[in-house]
Design a protein around this motif. Structure first.
Motif, PDB file in Angstrom:
ATOM      1  N   GLY A   1      12.690  10.452  96.782  1.00 33.11           N
ATOM      2  CA  GLY A   1      13.254   9.099  96.616  1.00 33.11           C
ATOM      3  C   GLY A   1      13.427   8.728  95.148  1.00 33.11           C
TER       4      GLY A   1
ATOM      5  N   GLY B   1      16.939   9.410  93.709  1.00 36.78           N
ATOM      6  CA  GLY B   1      18.142   8.782  94.259  1.00 36.78           C
ATOM      7  C   GLY B   1      19.017   8.105  93.216  1.00 36.78           C
ATOM      8  N   ASP B   2      18.404   7.355  92.296  1.00 39.81           N
ATOM      9  CA  ASP B   2      19.187   6.593  91.317  1.00 39.81           C
ATOM     10  C   ASP B   2      19.857   7.485  90.282  1.00 39.81           C
ATOM     11  OD1 ASP B   2      18.555   4.280  92.568  1.00 39.81           O
ATOM     12  OD2 ASP B   2      16.937   3.701  91.185  1.00 39.81           O
TER      13      ASP B   2
ATOM     14  N   ARG C   1      23.428  11.826 101.652  1.00 33.34           N
ATOM     15  CA  ARG C   1      22.942  10.790 100.734  1.00 33.34           C
ATOM     16  C   ARG C   1      22.204   9.659 101.457  1.00 33.34           C
ATOM     17  NH1 ARG C   1      25.666   9.228  95.422  1.00 33.34           N
ATOM     18  NH2 ARG C   1      24.190   7.678  94.667  1.00 33.34           N
TER      19      ARG C   1
ATOM     20  N   PHE D   1      18.359   8.646 101.088  1.00 30.95           N
ATOM     21  CA  PHE D   1      17.684   7.786 100.101  1.00 30.95           C
ATOM     22  C   PHE D   1      17.436   6.390 100.658  1.00 30.95           C
ATOM     23  CE2 PHE D   1      19.676  11.144  97.625  1.00 30.95           C
ATOM     24  CZ  PHE D   1      18.539  11.645  97.008  1.00 30.95           C
ATOM     25  N   ASP D   2      18.362   5.930 101.510  1.00 31.54           N
ATOM     26  CA  ASP D   2      18.143   4.643 102.160  1.00 31.54           C
ATOM     27  C   ASP D   2      17.000   4.758 103.172  1.00 31.54           C
ATOM     28  OD1 ASP D   2      18.983   1.895 102.833  1.00 31.54           O
ATOM     29  OD2 ASP D   2      19.333   2.860 104.784  1.00 31.54           O
TER      30      ASP D   2
END
Ligand code: G1P
Length: 303
Positions: free
Chosen positions: A118, A121-122, A216, A219-220
């Motif tokens: 996690g 992710g950014d 993707r 990540f949420d």
């Protein structure tokens, strides 16, 4: 950057304390322990690059700067080696810095594999719709399973993981899949996934072994899970959450070999296996092992 790449970024979680290798890991990250002469993480980086990744995104923690430093160019060392006529060694030194772009992201607290992934992710670009995750403890042999996983994602969409069929008595060390067959015996639909179940509760003997190709959306999902097995945020639980929401997940069953570099016993096997396959070390090691195994003397160290 080719638009046709199945993924650009390969995340490598490498923030752990390496407790099973203390005291060495007081100062040497376990990801830098050599297999023959090459750190495990360089072998994993080469696998990611071979599968088409452009960037290795290493999730690291304070005190582990040596991992990224291993991939930095060392022109002075290379020049010295070339000046001394050691061209092959110069190539070995240069290899890591030319394999793949390296970036790092910090995991400040050890909260589990799901938390580590996690943290990355950014750092993804807006157009990256999938990422690979490679656990550096796991060597999956021969390389190439990520390409196969990318083919399966191209066909079915969603996320694709690598599975090994492991003996049931070992299954509780792994994330385990509940699967349904497809026409291809090596590709299965995942109905559920559970982290470290007991042998009796395990839904199958198909275990995840360190290679993930994740949409993707992971990540949420990672933001929505609670601590699971071992009180940690588990990547397995985020995959399971996506499945309940209708996200397609498949596994590629890898019938090849695997080494676990994460503990001394697995590390020793990997080291010996790579040595035996190496033309310059293999024959003499083989001969020594043969004698050592036949030797019935006292003590544990041969003279
Ligand atoms: C991790 C994962 C697990 C996976 C295993 C081997 O566990 O959480 O799902 O099966 O790696 O790749 P760990 O070995 O870090 O406890």
């Amino acid at each position: 950057m080719q638009a046709s790449r199945p993924f650009r970024t390969a995340i490598v979680p490498a923030a752990g304390l390496g407790t099973r290798f203390l005291p060495t890991t007081k100062t040497v990250p376990k990801e830098l322990l050599p297999v023959i002469d090459t750190p495990g993480i360089e072998i994993v980086a080469a696998e990611a690059a071979e599968a088409g990744a452009a960037r290795l995104l290493i999730v690291t923690s304070p005190g582990k700067d040596a991992i990224a430093a291993h991939f930095a160019p060392q022109p002075d060392l290379v020049a010295t080696l070339i000046a001394r006529g050691k061209k092959d060694l110069a190539e070995k030194v240069r290899r890591a810095s030319e394999l793949i772009e390296i970036s790092t992201v910090a995991q400040d607290e050890p909260r589990g594999l799901g938390h580590a992934v996690g943290c990355a992710g950014d750092a993804l670009e807006a157009d990256e719709d999938a990422v690979a995750v490679l656990l550096p403890d796991d060597l999956v042999l021969p390389s190439g399973v990520l390409n196969r996983m990318a083919e399966v994602r191209a066909r079915y969409g969603g996320s694709v993981l690598c599975a090994f069929d492991v003996p049931r008595e070992q299954i509780s060390a792994y994330g385990v899949f509940d699967v349904e067959d497809t026409a291809d015996p090596d590709v299965k639909v995942v109905r559920d996934m559970v982290e470290k179940p007991s042998a009796e509760d395990a839904p199958s003997t198909f275990a995840t072994a360190g290679r993930y190709l994740l949409d993707r959306q992971i990540f949420d999902a990672l933001k929505r899970i609670s601590p699971g097995a071992g009180g940690e945020l588990q990547l397995t639980d985020a995959v399971a959450l996506l499945i309940t929401e209708g996200h397609p997940v498949h596994v590629v069953v890898h019938r090849g070999g695997r080494h676990d570099l994460g503990n001394p016993a697995g590390y020793a096997r990997a080291y010996v296996d790579f040595m035996l396959a190496d033309p310059s070390y293999g024959p003499t090691l083989h001969e020594w092992l043969r004698e050592r195994l036949a030797w019935n003397g006292e003590g544990i160290r041969g003279a």
